[in-house]
Design an enzyme around this catalytic site. Structure first.
Site, PDB file in Angstrom:
ATOM      1  N   ARG A   1      -6.083  -9.516  -8.426  1.00 17.28           N
ATOM      2  CA  ARG A   1      -6.797 -10.125  -7.353  1.00 17.28           C
ATOM      3  C   ARG A   1      -6.834 -11.525  -7.337  1.00 17.28           C
ATOM      4  NH1 ARG A   1     -11.719 -12.237  -7.200  1.00 17.28           N
ATOM      5  NH2 ARG A   1     -12.680 -12.621  -5.116  1.00 17.28           N
TER       6      ARG A   1
ATOM      7  N   ARG B   1      -1.286 -10.160  -6.532  1.00 12.32           N
ATOM      8  CA  ARG B   1      -0.925  -9.288  -5.142  1.00 12.32           C
ATOM      9  C   ARG B   1      -0.146 -10.118  -3.926  1.00 12.32           C
ATOM     10  NH1 ARG B   1      -6.652  -9.982  -2.183  1.00 12.32           N
ATOM     11  NH2 ARG B   1      -7.544 -11.750  -3.516  1.00 12.32           N
TER      12      ARG B   1
ATOM     13  N   GLU C   1      -6.961   8.038   0.483  1.00 18.30           N
ATOM     14  CA  GLU C   1      -5.869   7.813  -0.583  1.00 18.30           C
ATOM     15  C   GLU C   1      -5.202   9.053  -1.121  1.00 18.30           C
ATOM     16  OE1 GLU C   1      -9.082   6.566  -0.910  1.00 18.30           O
ATOM     17  OE2 GLU C   1      -8.660   4.626  -0.078  1.00 18.30           O
TER      18      GLU C   1
END
Lengths: 300, 322
Positions: free
Chosen positions: B172, B16, B64
């Site tokens: 992540r 990320r 979202e």
């Protein structure tokens, strides 16, 4: 030749608001008749919401939108998104009236290999601007368009028509919060408030009231109007277009099935229906179609 | 074949972070790009973009569905929207991605961080193990899962150069380095990153480094495992898979995803039509994740190098019997 604001601008001698209103009323009647005919030929489709939104659509395409068949790729054109995609027959009919598509082709609604699908699809018909049919999404797409236009310094406006039942989708309120937060004064939401949805009255399924208070709380500029009163619709669009700093919502009170006596305010005519020949003829007659017009529309 | 046959190092950059830095670095070259954020810029890596190009970071709040469909509207005005959120929240907005992005064939990009067990301590609710399957089933959607920070940066460029809707997974946790700077990434192309002749291990995302661990382990047992990086899940590189099937005759697939519907399924579908041979699937076996550190979870759910090596021995056994 169909009279529009542009033709009035081009030829001021014809500039008469009365003439325009007469033309828009005729356009709305055309939309209703063609919607009934196309739904009859398709053997399915949603007539109630097409009837209730016909006057609004006629005012948009015939007067308000800075959008013409030769400008559908112009970055600075106004955009219209039919968020209540099931009113597609009315959109196709108004498009036919103002030269965006062929009227006779548009009668091939919902047919195999016809670009006139049950819900609008932008790859089939670029002038419909985006694909809709899942309630709540069109208004978000319109919000994105309004943001994109502002980011690029374009002054074009974005209009979107929502059904009242559609307001039960949470996404609508996500979009509303977003539009107000970003001060999208180039966005105008119109609600076809005919009080009925697929299965029953809104008030029975999931109540919407107090509706104006909801939009006020979301910080929209609000107008509540008779959605069949053409002069009032035009006047309200003008007012919305000069609203600054926040988006506008027009709550247009309408009658589901408007113009077809046996259909008005009966929820059964919301959902997808199959017209008999007799029902289609009665509906067209109720809408003021002549015998030859009925024959022309139903015998293609 | 890549010039890098084995692991380079364990870097500190997560996928990320690599994505966020790359996007920021590419922003001037791609002036139409706007980045959509749902209050997760710090988590998705786009805080780098926000710092360098604040006027092009569009805030949508924790909403979202609206963000995903609004991307369709932004794309319709000629901008190139990059929707960023966690992979699970992409699933929440998948119908918006389907209708307003893919069906309308918009040039919009969805970049999903926090996929799979790699999420770690946040637990089962946050670990998307279904996203590759779900997005792969949408017509016209390109699906990418890069393996390391270098590839992520290159894939970010490729995604922006590509015309059409793309779903790309980041990650992540700190990611192990597999590739050198000269790595070439092309959408739709896999690469043999370590050659071998007994079987082929096809991996994507964080599983590529683990597949290389497995190949090392197998080498000690005189098993020659080829390792293929398949960063593009859709469209899958069927030609490379067919060649590997002809040359090695057995497969293990490895992904941080449910064994149903993701990379393993894509490989199986392709080989079933071109050159059927035995396949073992390494992935999460149709269960939800749980809290724990990523390495602990990989151990418990069967995603480590030794698990891949075990699957390799099993598939070789089947190959021998076939």
């Amino acid at each position: 030749m169909v009279l529009t604001l542009r033709s009035i601008n081009e030829d001021p001698a014809r500039a008469s608001s009365h003439a325009l209103e007469t033309e828009l009323a005729q356009a709305a009647a055309f939309v209703r008749k063609h919607s009934i005919a196309s739904i009859y030929h398709a053997g399915s489709g949603h007539p109630g919401g097409a009837m209730s939104s016909a006057d609004i659509l006629a005012c948009l395409y015939g007067a308000e939108l800075n959008l013409w068949p030769d400008s559908i790729e112009d970055p600075n054109r106004d955009r219209f998104v039919l968020s209540k995609g099931h009113a597609a027959p009315a959109l196709y009919a108004v498009g036919a009236r103002y030269g965006f598509c062929d009227a006779k082709s548009a009668l091939r609604l919902r047919k195999l290999n016809s670009p006139f699908q049950g819900h609008p699809h932008v790859l089939d018909l670029p002038w419909v601007e985006t694909s809709t049919g899942s309630l709540g999404q069109g208004v978000s797409v319109a919000v994105g368009m309004a943001m994109g236009l502002k980011l690029q310094g374009l002054s074009a406006r974005v209009y979107t028509l929502l059904g009242d039942g559609e307001l039960q989708e949470g996404e609508v309120w996500e979009a509303a919060m977003c539009a107000a937060h970003h001060g999208l004064d180039n966005l105008c939401i119109i609600i076809d408030y005919n009080k009925l949805q697929s299965d029953n009255r809104n008030s029975e399924i999931m109540r919407l009231e107090p509706l104006a208070a909801k939009w006020r709380a979301f910080d929209f500029g609000i107008a509540e109007i008779d959605g069949h009163d053409i002069p009032e619709i035009l006047k309200t669009f003008r007012r919305a277009s000069v609203t600054q700093g926040r988006p506008s919502v027009i709550i247009a009170h309408t009658i589901k099935g408007k113009g077809v006596k046996y259909m008005e305010n009966i929820p059964t005519w919301h959902g997808s229906v199959k017209f008999t020949r007799q029902q289609a003829e009665d509906a067209l007659q109720s809408l003021g179609a002549t015998r030859s017009e009925i024959k022309e529309l139903l015998d293609v | 074949m890549s010039s890098t046959p084995s692991l380079i190092a364990i870097g500190n950059d997560s996928l990320r972070e690599s994505f966020g830095k790359a996007l920021s670095a590419l922003a001037d070259e791609f002036p139409k790009v706007v980045v959509l954020d749902a209050d997760l810029a710090g988590g998705t890596g786009v805080h780098h973009f926000r710092k360098s190009h604040p006027e092009r970071l569009l805030q949508f709040g924790i909403a979202e569905q609206n963000m995903m469909a609004a991307a369709g509207g932004l794309a319709a005005t000629g901008l190139v929207p990059v929707v960023t959120t966690f992979a699970v929240f992409c699933l929440r907005a998948i119908e918006q991605a389907r209708l307003s992005l893919a069906y309308a064939r918009r040039n919009a990009k969805i970049v999903a961080s926090h996929p799979g067990l790699d999420v770690g301590p946040d637990g089962g609710s946050a670990q998307a193990l279904e996203d590759l399957a779900a997005f792969r089933a949408i017509p016209g959607m390109t699906v990418i899962s890069p393996a390391d920070p270098i590839e992520m940066a290159k894939a970010t460029r490729a995604m922006l150069e590509f015309e059409g809707p793309v779903y790309m997974r980041t990650g992540r946790s700190p990611a192990r380095r597999v590739f050198n700077d000269d790595h070439v990434f092309e959408i739709g192309k896999g690469q043999i990153v370590r050659d071998g002749s007994d079987l082929t291990i096809v991996a994507c995302g964080v599983e590529l480094a683990r597949a290389l661990d497995a190949a090392e382990e197998l080498e000690k047992e005189n098993i020659s495992a080829r390792v293929v990086n398949m960063a593009t899940i859709k469209p899958i590189d069927g030609a490379l898979l067919k060649r590997c099937a002809e040359e090695t005759g057995a497969f293990v697939t490895a992904e941080d995803h449910n064994i149903y519907g993701g990379l393993g399924s894509a490989v199986a579908e392709s080989l079933a039509a071109s050159h059927p041979c035995p396949i073992e699937f390494v992935g999460v076996k149709d269960v939800f994740g749980a809290s724990g550190e990523p390495e602990e979870l990989a151990e418990q759910f069967g995603l480590t190098g030794p698990h891949i090596a075990r699957a390799a021995r099993a598939v070789l056994e089947r190959k021998r019997k076939a």
